[in-house]
Design an enzyme around this catalytic site. Structure first.
Site, PDB file in Angstrom:
ATOM      1  N   ASP A  31      -4.729 -68.822 -18.230  1.00  0.00           N
ATOM      2  CA  ASP A  31      -5.579 -68.420 -19.333  1.00  0.00           C
ATOM      3  C   ASP A  31      -4.385 -67.539 -20.717  1.00  0.00           C
ATOM      4  O   ASP A  31      -3.290 -67.022 -19.823  1.00  0.00           O
ATOM      5  CB  ASP A  31      -6.032 -67.434 -19.557  1.00  0.00           C
ATOM      6  N   ILE A  32      -4.296 -67.883 -22.220  1.00  0.00           N
ATOM      7  CA  ILE A  32      -3.545 -67.272 -22.830  1.00  0.00           C
ATOM      8  C   ILE A  32      -3.617 -65.796 -23.112  1.00  0.00           C
ATOM      9  O   ILE A  32      -2.778 -65.440 -23.269  1.00  0.00           O
ATOM     10  CB  ILE A  32      -3.989 -67.899 -24.672  1.00  0.00           C
ATOM     11  N   ASN A  87     -18.412 -67.499 -17.667  1.00  0.00           N
ATOM     12  CA  ASN A  87     -19.258 -67.439 -18.839  1.00  0.00           C
ATOM     13  C   ASN A  87     -19.737 -68.147 -19.592  1.00  0.00           C
ATOM     14  O   ASN A  87     -19.855 -69.613 -19.838  1.00  0.00           O
ATOM     15  CB  ASN A  87     -18.553 -67.107 -19.953  1.00  0.00           C
ATOM     16  N   VAL A  96     -15.614 -70.334 -26.176  1.00  0.00           N
ATOM     17  CA  VAL A  96     -15.427 -71.628 -25.772  1.00  0.00           C
ATOM     18  C   VAL A  96     -16.461 -72.397 -25.683  1.00  0.00           C
ATOM     19  O   VAL A  96     -16.313 -71.929 -23.691  1.00  0.00           O
ATOM     20  CB  VAL A  96     -14.263 -72.028 -25.338  1.00  0.00           C
ATOM     21  N   HIS A 100     -15.789 -74.734 -18.670  1.00  0.00           N
ATOM     22  CA  HIS A 100     -14.828 -73.960 -17.566  1.00  0.00           C
ATOM     23  C   HIS A 100     -14.854 -72.908 -16.742  1.00  0.00           C
ATOM     24  O   HIS A 100     -15.545 -72.397 -17.169  1.00  0.00           O
ATOM     25  CB  HIS A 100     -13.451 -73.539 -19.008  1.00  0.00           C
ATOM     26  N   HIS A 102     -12.614 -70.013 -14.956  1.00  0.00           N
ATOM     27  CA  HIS A 102     -11.876 -68.929 -14.839  1.00  0.00           C
ATOM     28  C   HIS A 102     -11.794 -69.064 -13.310  1.00  0.00           C
ATOM     29  O   HIS A 102     -12.410 -68.506 -12.768  1.00  0.00           O
ATOM     30  CB  HIS A 102     -12.769 -67.419 -15.514  1.00  0.00           C
TER      31      HIS A 102
HETATM   32  P1  5GP Z   1     -14.891 -67.226 -22.064  1.00  0.00           P
HETATM   33  O1  5GP Z   1     -14.252 -66.248 -23.326  1.00  0.00           O
HETATM   34  O2  5GP Z   1     -15.047 -69.102 -23.258  1.00  0.00           O
HETATM   35  O3  5GP Z   1     -14.861 -67.395 -20.771  1.00  0.00           O
HETATM   36  O4  5GP Z   1     -13.294 -68.676 -22.215  1.00  0.00           O
HETATM   37  C1  5GP Z   1     -12.594 -68.901 -22.901  1.00  0.00           C
HETATM   38  C2  5GP Z   1     -10.555 -68.304 -22.133  1.00  0.00           C
HETATM   39  O5  5GP Z   1     -10.100 -69.279 -22.877  1.00  0.00           O
HETATM   40  C3  5GP Z   1     -10.198 -66.941 -22.771  1.00  0.00           C
HETATM   41  O6  5GP Z   1     -10.394 -66.402 -21.945  1.00  0.00           O
HETATM   42  C4  5GP Z   1      -9.418 -67.362 -23.498  1.00  0.00           C
HETATM   43  O7  5GP Z   1      -8.561 -66.570 -23.010  1.00  0.00           O
HETATM   44  C5  5GP Z   1      -9.252 -68.854 -23.395  1.00  0.00           C
HETATM   45  N1  5GP Z   1      -8.539 -68.986 -24.492  1.00  0.00           N
HETATM   46  C6  5GP Z   1      -8.483 -69.489 -25.805  1.00  0.00           C
HETATM   47  N2  5GP Z   1      -7.969 -69.840 -26.842  1.00  0.00           N
HETATM   48  C7  5GP Z   1      -6.581 -70.479 -25.942  1.00  0.00           C
HETATM   49  C8  5GP Z   1      -5.836 -71.261 -26.241  1.00  0.00           C
HETATM   50  O8  5GP Z   1      -5.733 -71.510 -26.972  1.00  0.00           O
HETATM   51  N3  5GP Z   1      -4.716 -71.476 -24.862  1.00  0.00           N
HETATM   52  C9  5GP Z   1      -5.182 -71.127 -23.501  1.00  0.00           C
HETATM   53  N4  5GP Z   1      -4.264 -71.128 -22.908  1.00  0.00           N
HETATM   54  N5  5GP Z   1      -5.907 -70.065 -23.915  1.00  0.00           N
HETATM   55  C10 5GP Z   1      -6.759 -69.935 -24.653  1.00  0.00           C
END
Ligand code: 5GP
Length: 114
Positions: A31-32, A87, A96, A100, A102
């Site tokens: 994760d970024i 999530n 997103v 996915h 985590h």
């Molecule tokens: P969500 O909030 O949808 O459960 O998780 C999306 C995750 O994607 C977040 O933890 C966010 O930090 C990660 N993320 C968003 N954009 C990027 C990216 O460009 N590269 C990587 N490696 N992670 C990303």
């Protein structure tokens, strides 16, 4: 046609990511914005499933593969113990809409909940 998701752009190589593992159906990368010592994302290469509810209904075998992959990666990159977070929905923190998982491990706090 809607735009490809940010994760599809990583899968295609358009956007760089720190990929730790992939096969024909799944990819895993860091994760970024990590919220734990280890914070990986496991992502199906198809973006047809927006969240884990859709995935469980449409391809339960792929969901099971994601869980097995989480366990394997937690053994390889941490002590084998992990928190698995999906999530589902914006009000639950999903940003997103390409399903996915985590995988969080190592010195977890409540803030590690993604
Ligand atoms: P969500 O909030 O949808 O459960 O998780 C999306 C995750 O994607 C977040 O933890 C966010 O930090 C990660 N993320 C968003 N954009 C990027 C990216 O460009 N590269 C990587 N490696 N992670 C990303």
């Amino acid at each position: 046609m809607s735009e490809p998701s940010i994760f599809s752009r990583i899968i295609s190589g358009e956007i760089p990511a720190s990929v730790v593992w992939q096969n024909e159906r799944l990819i895993a990368f860091h994760d970024i914005a990590p919220r734990a010592a280890l914070h990986l994302l496991i992502v199906p290469k198809t973006e047809i499933y927006a969240n884990v509810t859709d995935l469980a209904a449409g391809d339960p075998q792929l969901l099971a593969e994601m869980v097995a992959t989480a366990a394997t990666l937690a053994r390889e990159h941490a002590n084998g113990e992990y928190r698995l977070v999906f999530n589902s929905g914006a009000s639950a923190g999903q940003t997103v809409f390409h399903v996915h998982a985590h995988v969080l491990a190592g010195a977890l706090t409540e803030e590690s909940l993604a």
